[in-house]
Design an enzyme around this catalytic site. Structure first.
Site, PDB file in Angstrom:
ATOM      1  CE  LYS B  21      27.130  70.196  62.392  1.00  0.00           C
ATOM      2  NZ  LYS B  21      26.011  69.404  61.865  1.00  0.00           N
ATOM      3  NE  ARG B  91      25.371  72.641  57.964  1.00  0.00           N
ATOM      4  CZ  ARG B  91      26.652  72.496  57.651  1.00  0.00           C
ATOM      5  NH1 ARG B  91      27.554  72.395  58.599  1.00  0.00           N
ATOM      6  NH2 ARG B  91      27.040  72.468  56.403  1.00  0.00           N
ATOM      7  N   GLY B 100      23.946  59.324  63.072  1.00  0.00           N
ATOM      8  CA  GLY B 100      22.605  58.775  62.878  1.00  0.00           C
ATOM      9  C   GLY B 100      21.541  59.850  62.712  1.00  0.00           C
ATOM     10  CG  MET B 102      17.823  66.124  59.495  1.00  0.00           C
ATOM     11  SD  MET B 102      16.687  67.472  59.813  1.00  0.00           S
ATOM     12  CE  MET B 102      17.880  68.800  59.993  1.00  0.00           C
ATOM     13  NE  ARG B 335      33.168  67.031  62.026  1.00  0.00           N
ATOM     14  CZ  ARG B 335      32.132  66.404  61.520  1.00  0.00           C
ATOM     15  NH1 ARG B 335      30.999  66.315  62.190  1.00  0.00           N
ATOM     16  NH2 ARG B 335      32.201  65.847  60.325  1.00  0.00           N
ATOM     17  CG  HIS B 452      31.892  28.519  73.895  1.00  0.00           C
ATOM     18  ND1 HIS B 452      32.438  28.102  72.699  1.00  0.00           N
ATOM     19  CD2 HIS B 452      32.689  28.020  74.866  1.00  0.00           C
ATOM     20  CE1 HIS B 452      33.509  27.373  72.939  1.00  0.00           C
ATOM     21  NE2 HIS B 452      33.684  27.309  74.251  1.00  0.00           N
ATOM     22  CB  SER B 759      38.749  37.612  91.286  1.00  0.00           C
ATOM     23  OG  SER B 759      38.663  37.949  89.926  1.00  0.00           O
ATOM     24  CB  CYS B 826      38.531  37.906  86.422  1.00  0.00           C
ATOM     25  SG  CYS B 826      37.328  36.958  87.362  1.00  0.00           S
ATOM     26  CE1 TYR B 846      42.871  40.717  89.041  1.00  0.00           C
ATOM     27  CE2 TYR B 846      43.783  41.059  91.228  1.00  0.00           C
ATOM     28  CZ  TYR B 846      43.052  40.291  90.331  1.00  0.00           C
ATOM     29  OH  TYR B 846      42.493  39.116  90.730  1.00  0.00           O
TER      30      TYR B 846
END
Lengths: 870, 870
Positions: B21, B91, B100, B102, B335, B452, B759, B826, B846
């Site tokens: 800001k 502010r 979250g 003020m 903004r 799960h 992996s 993975c 990958y």
């Protein structure tokens, strides 16, 4: 590639290539001693054999054959010949002596034709056919896997047929009959005739020796003795000489000093007119080596002279085998002799006195683990000889014990007033502690080398056999079944925590006693070593015990056991079951004065030595009852609703308690617990300092840290409480952490910003690094050993390749941030010699181990220092 | 140290120091835009505040006062003056916008004297006292922790007293009464008068902003959005301008483009004669921004011009606040505007078309996680607005769902034929799979982000809220209790897996649809990225789904789920309960053809793309029933003795199943299982290649390796079976391992000697490295967040500091031994953008993630590449 060496081509320094036996035969040959000549097939040939898929390559065979030709020439005999037949012995021999492997085949080269020729030559056909049938037996057993006892049955049948009792009563014809029947049995079972070609016999025997390197007993022995599986074995092929050629022949075994006491005097026994295996078989009683002087003074004189030469040459007590063939003495083997712990110390001290060894030599000559035998009761040797173990478990805590069987801690405690007891349980838990203290020994059905029973028993120096699955307890029935036998409560059993053997009945034990030799020797170790040795101790008694064994501080006081005592468990449970912080603090207020007393006791016992105290570590559910009836009783006791209590207990259940809400995680959730403990530690230290004037050095250890923020938070709580307690009183204390989670090691540079010391908790670090729990690994570790995936138990010997990397990394990162950070180890490995050496080399300041392992660690630390210098 | 900056001293690039800001106010000032002047207290001042123990240091106060004097001079007004009083707004403003914290206090500087002076000055005492009472309310609420609703009650009392309904009906005297009563209430509750000194008001407000950085909502928001806790917030102090000065005044909010659709057109609303908070309060209906053109064309023209300037300047869609005071336009904030996923894509594509952004700019502008909203059903926005969540759980799998509540998988499966169902369970297990497939959404009471239910739901793209502890299931009663309400089976509930919200009743959902914009945009990502993206898929359906989302292969096929299907579980249990290898092989023979079918399906779906299949991983007890009645039924079913079965199940029990007999440890104990799976994989590949002619590329993955010897042994078993199956048929396959145990990473150089690919299984690697189990961590992780020990969930975002070190080390060691080794990940982290960036930087080939995360990973991979170039 050269795979075969004549004895005269080798030397004592070629142990790796020729194995111990081969190197010593070469050395004796070079010393000009009377050694029957022969050759050694190298350990590299063994490696090649496995590399080729268990196959003896043609070039190895060719070399063996070439050397055989030489041996024929050298001996003037012919292998498979009938006029001057050459017979050989074939023996395995690895770098380290390994009882699990194939030992010896004698008389190889024998066949029908040779037997006839030899009979004519010696005029002693009974001797020849006896040798032949022995050869068939040995060869079939060790080379062809036709077990020996099949042949014993054939012998028994013949004896019955003939109406005789002793083998010696069988005559020439009987021996011939046996040879015939043995060969028939062989061909019936193997589908081929017994090999008559001596060269085939020889190559089959060589392959069998290579194979025996990997038989199950050898694998077990290697694992227990830290022998790598890739060493392999050599094979020694040696001309036979015969101690059974008549009354001017004989064979024997002797030591240059007494292997039981260390006394400087030839010690051994021999048998006239006998072959090696007869000495072992024990059918005839051997004579002592002194008596040889009477029977054959010339041979005795020569032997004593050689013995003295060998001891001087090898600079150590020798264990020798010899044979006398027609008055001529032959040396078959020499090696450094095994000795008892008592003997080891006596010999060490004598050798230093005699100027043979320096003190450093002496320190290297004693195996640290041997010291155990000096610190714990042992079975009386004679009584033990007569006893047969009924089962085997893990050798969890050394020493021997015998007592009346009790199945509960309460019973053990009560019964102990009337005499020695043995506590037998499925597994122990902290609630059993008083029974464990009362018992002479502890036997458990489940659990490994680092189970609760094992850890606590080692701490107390109490003998323990753990994980004896063959023992099935029927607690309700008041009996157990083991090896098919039933043992009732109150019956005697005996256990050996050094070997894991379990016996039915009472075997008397002899108390341990610490001698002057022990103190002299350990004094040498202390002069040399730079690594400090501390102890893990939770009680003033253990602490004092450890100090008497030379501990220089406490590396780990676990506070959790303190909460199981009868007067503590109540408020502890109240604390755990509190609905909020206020209630929790109320319960903690009751525990505080008790903890102060605990720590006062320990500080008083340790005096000015540093004491590391670990904050509460286990998950809280360990302090709550699990069984339905116990929950009901507790609910009534505490005046809380049964259902509520059950739910609370259920809520605390964890899928993987090992990786659950424990260690500093408890202090993060309930900082007031850490606060109470910090207060108790500092208050106790202040009280003891006020009374004794001694500077008490408490080191407060925050367990299971994995992130510097955890450390920072809990340290803040501890520090605040400590400063409040001190209120300006001058007393130094340290706050550090246990490195027992891989992430702590990986981020040790950050953690060292907050921690003044690291103590490596290598038990948990091993579990997390390997990703298996020691409680569960039992179900698969056997498969791992069987398939040679692991060769040693990573909980007993620090895994230097994986866990050790983390230890070194953490030490290095920690020192980078805080150069003077104090580093130690407090896992079970602190008492394992190879791990102690690793810790020394990793630059740690101290190791900490259970009181009874302190002398072992002191010696191992001295050895590490000496080796590093060399 | 300079802690305060005038707007004109700052710039847009000083975001770190001035917050978003403050930086934007500075930038607008520098652009010459009409901004009410003021100053910013820096984020460093906030850091200092916490460092000093939550205390505003005198030098910070002094600087604020100094700048206040400047502001008075600049504005020609006096803070606390009665003639030309200066009022300010205060502010918060951090680097990233944080709902979250003020937000705003308006009218600060007001007191009794100022109010009187202003009344005289403006001639509008009602406006002045209304402002005063608002100030008391806001100040008390956010600075003094006297919640707002207390004041609402006082207002309601007065309205009742006066017999009016609307605040607007209250007159000047009423406002004065309110001010009096508010002040009285304040002093009654705070024990002091309401602060009349404006400078004290200001410093208290500054401290309150600093404090709000660490309020619980802010902490939760930071954790969810990966904002470090040490950033801190700045404080902006700005002269007030008044939109409520009469009908020539007003206030509003607008976007340069439509934030819902992306349309290029001013979008927003305003209220005449109002202050900012009135727009939010929603008492009066605002007008659209177009209408401003009618009401005040001059102001509109000026605003449109400024909007265009700002968008060009910031090169992004702007979200702006403005106030008109007596026809004069003031800009209060600008903004980059938040936007929906649809709008984000539209704007990206338009901006590229307009030549404002390059394609790479566009790729960086879209938050990868936003793509989720395009792939899953969402609640209809209007219906959602009217709904109030009854509880919150973990946002375990994104999207929205609504359906009839079912408590069992069977019921869900049956009920799904009649319409949408919601499966509600304590926790799910593999046996629930068919019910989970049938359900629109899944709600569980227990379990975390990697339970799960969560893992399977994400894999299927099904919406899931997990770990909703407020939901208590009474399965026997056929109902659940949540937020005090009762919901019966068959009643409607709705859940939002993106936010974790749970609703009673039906909220209609809109289907996801993939647009042309999506494909265009993802095409750009694919052009840029070099990191490959694979998927985790266990079924042909999931595999095909993932390919449609752009997956380039399968990184992980878990084979265990295959064994839970009705026709498999029988032989599977037979296999587990076998007494010996022969029996086991018999059962495995039944499973073999089914496994072949499984793999044929997957290979067919994937065609020439590589497919990594992991051998059986979970401990065997997971396949056995645990409940007494199920054991009884199974015993009857299998024709085995009940007691025997119970003992076998008991024997398989583990203390820490996570660290037990699983992964390759199963293959070491029972090589025949690995053999069967290897056969099935190769046989399936051969069959598919024979039919389709496509080169199938199976990669066989051995799980949970910790030592090269494990890898070597199991690889031997797999290779032998594979070669036998191939019997010379030309098909390439690879054998590799999952690196998921710390020791595997530490010894990766050795393991790479045997493994053709690694992996990284970062789920387990995270658990082992941190030493906690994800199933148990729930009980303490909240405490960790509360105490700021952890800021992000290490299971959602890869812990680069600890686990990441192991990944990098293993990659480096692996490549040292085998330069071409294929490296992938993975674990769950494969779909997390920051973790994808880490993997790219660590040089992995990958990432692999669940099908619905494939587009996210593609975009994250492109962003990582662009950032690395920059």
């Amino acid at each position: 590639m050269k795979y075969v060496y004549r004895f005269s081509e080798g030397s004592g320094s070629m142990r790796e290539l020729l194995g111990g036996k081969g190197a010593n035969l070469a050395e004796m040959t070079n010393l000009g001693l009377p050694v029957p000549q022969g050759f050694t097939v190298t350990t590299e040939a063994c490696g090649r054999y496995y590399q080729d898929g268990e196959f003896v390559a043609p070039d190895i065979r060719d070399q063996v054959m070439e050397y055989l030709v030489w041996l024929e020439k050298d001996s003037g005999k012919v292998f498979g010949g009938t006029d001057a037949p050459l017979l050989v012995s074939v023996r395995s021999g690895s770098r380290a002596s390994m009882p699990g492997m194939m030992d010896t085949i004698l008389n190889l080269g024998m066949n029908d034709a040779v037997a006839e020729g030899m009979s004519a030559l010696t005029g002693n056909p009974r001797f020849v056919y006896d040798s032949y049938r022995r050869f068939i037996q040995m060869f079939s057993d060790v080379v062809m896997e036709l077990p020996k006892h099949n042949f014993e049955i054939i012998i028994d049948e013949l004896k019955e047929q003939k109406g005789v009792k002793q083998d010696t009563e069988l005559g020439v014809d009987d021996m011939k009959t046996l040879v015939k029947r043995f060969k028939a049995f062989y061909s019936d079972n193997k589908g081929a005739e017994f090999p008559q070609e001596p060269r085939d016999q020889l190559m089959a025997a060589v392959a069998a020796v290579f194979r025996s390197w990997n038989n199950p007993r050898a694998i077990v022995y290697r694992r227990e003795n830290d022998i790598p599986s890739n060493w392999g074995t050599a094979v020694n092929v040696q001309s036979m000489v015969f101690g059974n050629m008549g009354d001017d022949s004989g064979t024997g075994v002797a030591f240059t000093r007494n292997p039981s006491t260390g006394e400087r005097k030839l010690y051994g026994e021999f048998l006239m007119n006998a072959q090696g295996e007869d000495v072992v078989a024990g059918i005839r009683t051997p004579q002592t080596i002194d008596q040889l002087n009477e029977v054959m003074p010339e041979a005795y004189r020569r032997f004593a002279e050689i013995a003295s030469t060998l001891e001087s040459h090898y600079k150590d007590m020798q264990d020798m085998e010899f044979t006398i063939e027609r008055r001529k003495l032959y040396m078959l083997q020499t090696r450094n002799g095994k000795r008892t712990a008592q003997a080891a110390l006596q010999i060490a001290i004598d050798m230093v006195d005699e100027g043979v060894w320096s003190k450093e030599d002496a320190l290297l000559k004693v195996e640290p683990k041997q010291l155990d035998a000096l610190l714990h009761p042992q079975f009386e040797p004679k009584a033990l000889k007569a006893a047969e173990p009924v089962a085997k478990g893990l050798p969890a805590s050394p020493g021997a014990a015998c007592g009346r069987v009790c199945f509960t801690a309460e019973h053990a405690k009560a019964e102990a007033k009337n005499g020695p007891v043995l506590l037998v349980r499925k597994e122990t838990s902290p609630e059993d502690i008083e029974g464990m203290i009362a018992a002479q020994g502890i036997l458990t059905v489940r659990g490994g080398m680092t189970s609760h029973a094992a850890v606590v028993a080692r701490g107390m120096g109490t003998c323990c056999v753990a994980g004896c699955g063959e023992c099935v307890i029927h607690e309700d029935g008041g009996f157990l079944m083991i090896g098919g036998a039933r043992v009732n409560t109150g019956d005697f059993m005996s256990i050996d925590g050094t070997t894991g053997s379990v016996y039915i009945g009472a075997i008397p034990t002899a108390e341990a006693e610490i001698t002057g030799n022990f103190n002299t020797f350990m004094g040498w170790a202390d002069e040399v070593r730079t690594l400090k040795v501390r102890t893990n101790a939770d009680t003033p008694h253990d602490a004092a015990q450890a100090v008497s064994f030379g501990a220089e501080g406490i590396g780990l006081t676990r506070t959790e056991h303190m909460f199981f005592e009868a007067d503590r468990i109540g408020p502890m449970r109240e604390m755990i079951l509190s609905a909020d912080e206020t209630e929790r603090r109320k319960a903690l207020d009751k525990l505080l004065p008790m903890q102060v007393k605990d720590f006062e006791g320990i500080f008083t016992a340790m005096g000015p030595r540093p004491v590391t105290i670990r904050l509460l570590d286990p998950p809280l559910h360990e302090f709550l009852p699990q069984k339905e009836e116990d929950i009901r009783a507790l609910a009534a006791d505490m005046g809380v609703d049964e259902q509520t209590l059950r739910e609370r207990v259920d809520n605390l259940h964890e899928f993987n308690p090992m990786m659950g809400h424990r260690g500093c995680r408890l202090a993060v959730s309930f900082p007031e617990i850490a606060e109470m403990q910090a207060r108790a530690i500092i208050r106790a230290a202040v009280n003891v300092k006020r009374v004794t004037g001694i500077d008490i050095v408490p080191e407060i250890m925050i367990p299971l840290v994995g992130d510097v923020n955890e450390m920072r938070f809990v340290k803040g709580v501890v520090q605040k409480a400590a400063e409040e307690e001190l209120a300006g009183f001058a007393l130094k204390y340290m706050i550090g952490t246990m490195i027992e989670i891989p992430r702590a090691a990986l981020t040790a540079d950050e953690i060292a910003g907050e921690a003044e010391f690291f103590s490596f908790g290598t038990n948990d670090l091993t579990q997390m690094t390997f990703g298996f729990s020691r409680d569960d690994a039992g179900s698969f570790l056997d498969d791992y050993y069987k398939r040679k995936i692991y060769e040693t138990d990573p909980f007993a010997r620090l895994d230097q390749n994986g866990v050790g990397k983390l230890v070194k990394l953490a030490a290095q990162l920690g020192r980078k941030t805080r150069p003077g950070i104090k580093l130690g180890i407090c896992g079970e490995h602190g008492g394992d010699p190879s791990s102690v050496e690793f810790c020394f080399n990793a630059g740690l300041d101290y190791v900490s181990c259970s009181p009874f392992r302190v002398p072992i660690a002191r010696l191992a630390a001295a050895q590490a220092k000496i080796k590093a210098k060399g």
